[in-house]
Design a protein around this motif. Structure first.
Motif, PDB file in Angstrom:
ATOM      1  N   PRO A 192      14.159   5.722   3.516  1.00  0.00           N
ATOM      2  CA  PRO A 192      13.212   6.840   3.318  1.00  0.00           C
ATOM      3  C   PRO A 192      12.084   6.500   2.352  1.00  0.00           C
ATOM      4  N   VAL A 193      12.338   5.584   1.416  1.00  0.00           N
ATOM      5  CA  VAL A 193      11.270   5.255   0.461  1.00  0.00           C
ATOM      6  C   VAL A 193      10.121   4.549   1.172  1.00  0.00           C
ATOM      7  N   PHE A 194      10.428   3.915   2.325  1.00  0.00           N
ATOM      8  CA  PHE A 194       9.357   3.220   3.079  1.00  0.00           C
ATOM      9  C   PHE A 194       8.868   4.058   4.248  1.00  0.00           C
ATOM     10  N   ALA A 209       0.855  -1.199   0.000  1.00  0.00           N
ATOM     11  CA  ALA A 209       0.000   0.000   0.000  1.00  0.00           C
ATOM     12  C   ALA A 209       0.884   1.240   0.000  1.00  0.00           C
ATOM     13  N   ASP A 210       0.639   2.132  -0.963  1.00  0.00           N
ATOM     14  CA  ASP A 210       1.464   3.334  -1.137  1.00  0.00           C
ATOM     15  C   ASP A 210       0.702   4.540  -0.620  1.00  0.00           C
ATOM     16  N   ALA A 211       1.166   5.107   0.518  1.00  0.00           N
ATOM     17  CA  ALA A 211       0.420   6.214   1.139  1.00  0.00           C
ATOM     18  C   ALA A 211       0.800   7.570   0.566  1.00  0.00           C
ATOM     19  N   ASN A 212       2.007   7.686  -0.029  1.00  0.00           N
ATOM     20  CA  ASN A 212       2.433   9.037  -0.471  1.00  0.00           C
ATOM     21  C   ASN A 212       2.464   9.173  -1.992  1.00  0.00           C
ATOM     22  N   GLY A 213       1.922   8.218  -2.701  1.00  0.00           N
ATOM     23  CA  GLY A 213       1.708   8.397  -4.137  1.00  0.00           C
ATOM     24  C   GLY A 213       2.945   8.340  -5.008  1.00  0.00           C
ATOM     25  N   ASP A 214       4.068   7.808  -4.460  1.00  0.00           N
ATOM     26  CA  ASP A 214       5.280   7.715  -5.304  1.00  0.00           C
ATOM     27  C   ASP A 214       5.325   6.380  -6.055  1.00  0.00           C
ATOM     28  N   GLY A 215       4.291   5.570  -5.940  1.00  0.00           N
ATOM     29  CA  GLY A 215       4.226   4.319  -6.700  1.00  0.00           C
ATOM     30  C   GLY A 215       4.905   3.161  -6.011  1.00  0.00           C
ATOM     31  N   ILE A 216       5.454   3.424  -4.796  1.00  0.00           N
ATOM     32  CA  ILE A 216       6.120   2.359  -4.041  1.00  0.00           C
ATOM     33  C   ILE A 216       5.418   2.225  -2.697  1.00  0.00           C
ATOM     34  N   GLY A 217       5.072   1.026  -2.316  1.00  0.00           N
ATOM     35  CA  GLY A 217       4.406   0.815  -1.027  1.00  0.00           C
ATOM     36  C   GLY A 217       5.273   1.311   0.112  1.00  0.00           C
ATOM     37  N   ASP A 218       4.653   1.601   1.268  1.00  0.00           N
ATOM     38  CA  ASP A 218       5.424   2.149   2.382  1.00  0.00           C
ATOM     39  C   ASP A 218       4.769   1.787   3.718  1.00  0.00           C
ATOM     40  N   LEU A 219       5.459   2.120   4.824  1.00  0.00           N
ATOM     41  CA  LEU A 219       4.964   1.746   6.149  1.00  0.00           C
ATOM     42  C   LEU A 219       3.667   2.474   6.503  1.00  0.00           C
TER      43      LEU A 219
HETATM   44 CA    CA Z   1       5.159   5.313  -1.195  1.00  0.00          CA
END
Ligand code: CA
Ligand code: TEU
Length: 565
Positions: free
Chosen positions: A76-78, A23-33
């Motif tokens: 930082p990406v996560f 699930a990507d919360a900040n819209g950068d296309g990579i899932g994150d915490l």
């Molecule tokens: Ca993300």
């Protein structure tokens, strides 16, 4: 006793999250915490007990985070360590435990330890890794001068030449994943310190990456050269090596066993045998609670992983049955079809076309009714399938890309290479979690790092949450059954009809209760001819994947669970 406070994990179900694709919360296309935190209510609704997070630590992402450059931070990406702490708090608030992935057979080549080791032969960290001179009599750096003939799991030699020192370092995986030297007590102490640091942050378990590779056979002997390969198979010389039990027992006594409440520890052990697993998981060994073994996920490989071979159900029953029998009463099994390295089980061992829903439910039923701790991989609970990879540009996984280049370079027809990669490529497990039928499948508002499977239109959480007959609700029922029916945790296991080519049937029994599980692994009708059927059908049908009960007739991909008290 099984399922008690010290062995709570024997009644638990674990859910694996691959953060990059969840699930990507900040819209950068990579899932994150933060994305994981936003979906914890979903996991509570599913009913799982533990969340296993694949690596989220700082990493150059050469192997999607299994190449760690800082063990005690969040990439930082996560997100941030504060996000991690919030995730633990939010999970604990929902009675969800958190298990983290521990990758200590190797670090990233960008880890400060390795950077220091590369600074020269007399560096204080040089001996934290495995360095060797060129093969005797060979010019360092010349083809074939590697210290031995081992190949890397991701293609090429397992040795990387370092021009500056004229020596080579070992990397069983990518050249950006140098193997740590576990013979060095300072390495062992540093890893123990790091694990205790995570325990202090409230983690409830450790998944130990290729942990049976830590001890290498001294002398690092050459492996046997397979047909058509330049490289030898080093696995016999680093799989379950001479000091592995010592290393795990030390970790148990100095880390695992010091946790405020009993942890869940699972060792990922490619190539481990049943006999070795008995010793690893026997509580008297004080090593790990369970292992991920690889026998059942190797049965449909021909000469190599990307060489598809039809599964023979009799071999699957023999393999899983052997593990059930061998570990009963002395060790403990993990139970999995899927993870971030395996293709989607409904496409692999089921039917992802006409009978996708029935076979996804059947596969979940068969696995979860075995004795052991089941692992649900993100998307398995909604019957997600393999993805339609068109060509090389669609792959992201270093293993798949290197295999493609190596196979094409060796003259294998592209269609054959793509067939193998579409069937077994690890990217099948890494396409984004399908939350809804929208453009980013509810995974991201941005451009996903890997395309969403086009079938997210008809296969998604949203579409199944409101459908009581969905795969999602079938997994919820399986998990609830494990929590409510003690015989699933403690009962004996008896495989039936081992020689039947399409019927998978077994009995789980305790003093009070007996369950019969029957599953038709085929697209044809099947007539049940089991003495155990009559005695159990007289009881109650507690789980099915068809709307009704047709007695001794099992329809395509039909599974049922009967209970007799
Ligand atoms: Ca993300
Ligand atoms: O996997 C080790 C492992 O056995 C698989 O990588 C398998 O060997 C591979 O798919 C080739 O067939 C662990 C992690 O789960 C995997 O993601 C990592 O790539 C690997 O270790 C290195 O850390």
């Amino acid at each position: 006793e099984p399922g008690g406070p010290d062995t709570w994990w024997q009644r638990a179900v674990v859910y694996q999250i691959y953060p990059r694709s969840f699930a990507d919360a900040n819209g950068d296309g990579i899932g994150d915490l933060p994305g994981v935190i936003s979906r914890l209510d979903y996991l509570a609704e599913l009913g799982v007990d533990v969340v296993w997070l694949s690596p989220f630590y700082p990493s150059p992402q050469d192997d999607n985070g299994y190449d760690i450059s800082n063990y005690t931070d969040v990439d930082p990406v996560f997100g941030t360590l504060a996000d991690f702490d919030a995730l633990v708090a939010e999970a604990h608030r929902r009675d969800l435990r958190v298990m983290i992935d521990v990758v200590v057979n190797h670090t990233s080549d960008e880890h400060p330890w390795f950077v220091e080791a590369m600074s020269g032969k007399d560096s204080a960290k040089r001996d934290w890794y495995i360095w060797r001179p060129a093969r005797r009599g060979m010019t360092p750096g010349s083809p074939g001068a590697e210290p031995n003939n081992w190949g890397s799991a991701f293609g090429g030699s397992a040795w990387q030449y370092d021009e500056a020192s004229g020596e080579y370092y070992l990397h069983i995986f990518s050249r950006k994943q140098p193997d740590l030297n576990w013979e060095n007590p300072r390495v062992r102490a540093a890893v123990a310190d790091m694990l205790r640091w995570w325990l202090a942050r409230g983690v409830d378990g450790f998944r130990l990456d290729v942990v049976n590779f830590l001890s290498k056979v001294p002398g690092l002997p050459d492996g046997i050269v397979g047909s058509g390969s330049r490289f030898g198979d080093g696995a016999p010389f680093y799989t379950c090596g001479p000091r592995i039990h010592e290393y795990l027992n030390d970790l148990h006594d100095t880390v695992f066993g010091t946790a405020p409440t009993p942890l869940l520890t699972v060792g990922e052990m490619p190539g481990v045998t049943v006999d070795e697993a008995i010793r690893f998981t026997d509580p008297r060994s004080r090593e790990v609670d369970m292992v991920f073994q690889f026998e059942h996920v190797g049965l449909d490989h021909g000469d190599h992983k990307f060489d598809p071979q039809e599964l023979d159900l009799r071999e699957l029953k023999a393999s899983l049955g052997r593990w059930q029998t061998a570990l009963a009463g002395v060790g403990w099994n993990s139970l999995y079809w899927n993870n971030h390295d395996q293709p989607r089980v409904v496409s692999r061992f089921g039917d992802d076309g006409k009978y996708r829903i029935e076979s996804a439910k059947l596969l979940g039923t068969v696995l979860h009714l075995h004795r052991g701790t089941p692992y649900v991989y993100q998307g398995e609970e909604i019957g997600m399938t393999n993805a339609p990879f068109a060509g090389r540009a669609d792959f992201r996984d270093i293993e798949s890309i290197n295999h493609y280049d190596e196979a094409i370079g060796a003259g294998v027809p592209e269609s054959d290479v793509l067939t193998g990669l579409r069937a077994y490529g690890r990217d099948n497990a890494r396409t984004p979690m399908q939350w809804d039928g929208g453009p980013g499948a509810g995974f991201t508002a941005g451009t996903p790092w890997i395309p969403v499977n086009p079938n997210h239109i008809e296969i998604s959480v949203d579409q199944q949450r409101s459908d009581p007959d969905s795969v999602f609700h079938h997994y919820r029922a399986l998990i609830a059954l494990r929590h409510s029916e003690p015989v699933i945790t403690t009962g004996t296991f008896r495989m039936l009809v081992p020689d039947h080519r399409s019927l998978y049937a077994f009995v789980r029994a305790s003093e009070q209760t007996s369950l019969l599980v029957v599953a038709n692994f085929s697209g044809e009708n099947l007539e049940l001819d089991l003495p155990e059927y009559a005695e159990h059908a007289a009881g109650e049908l507690i789980l099915r994947n068809y709307p009704d009960d047709t007695g001794t007739l099992l329809r395509p991909w039909e599974s049922r669970v009967y209970r007799r008290r």
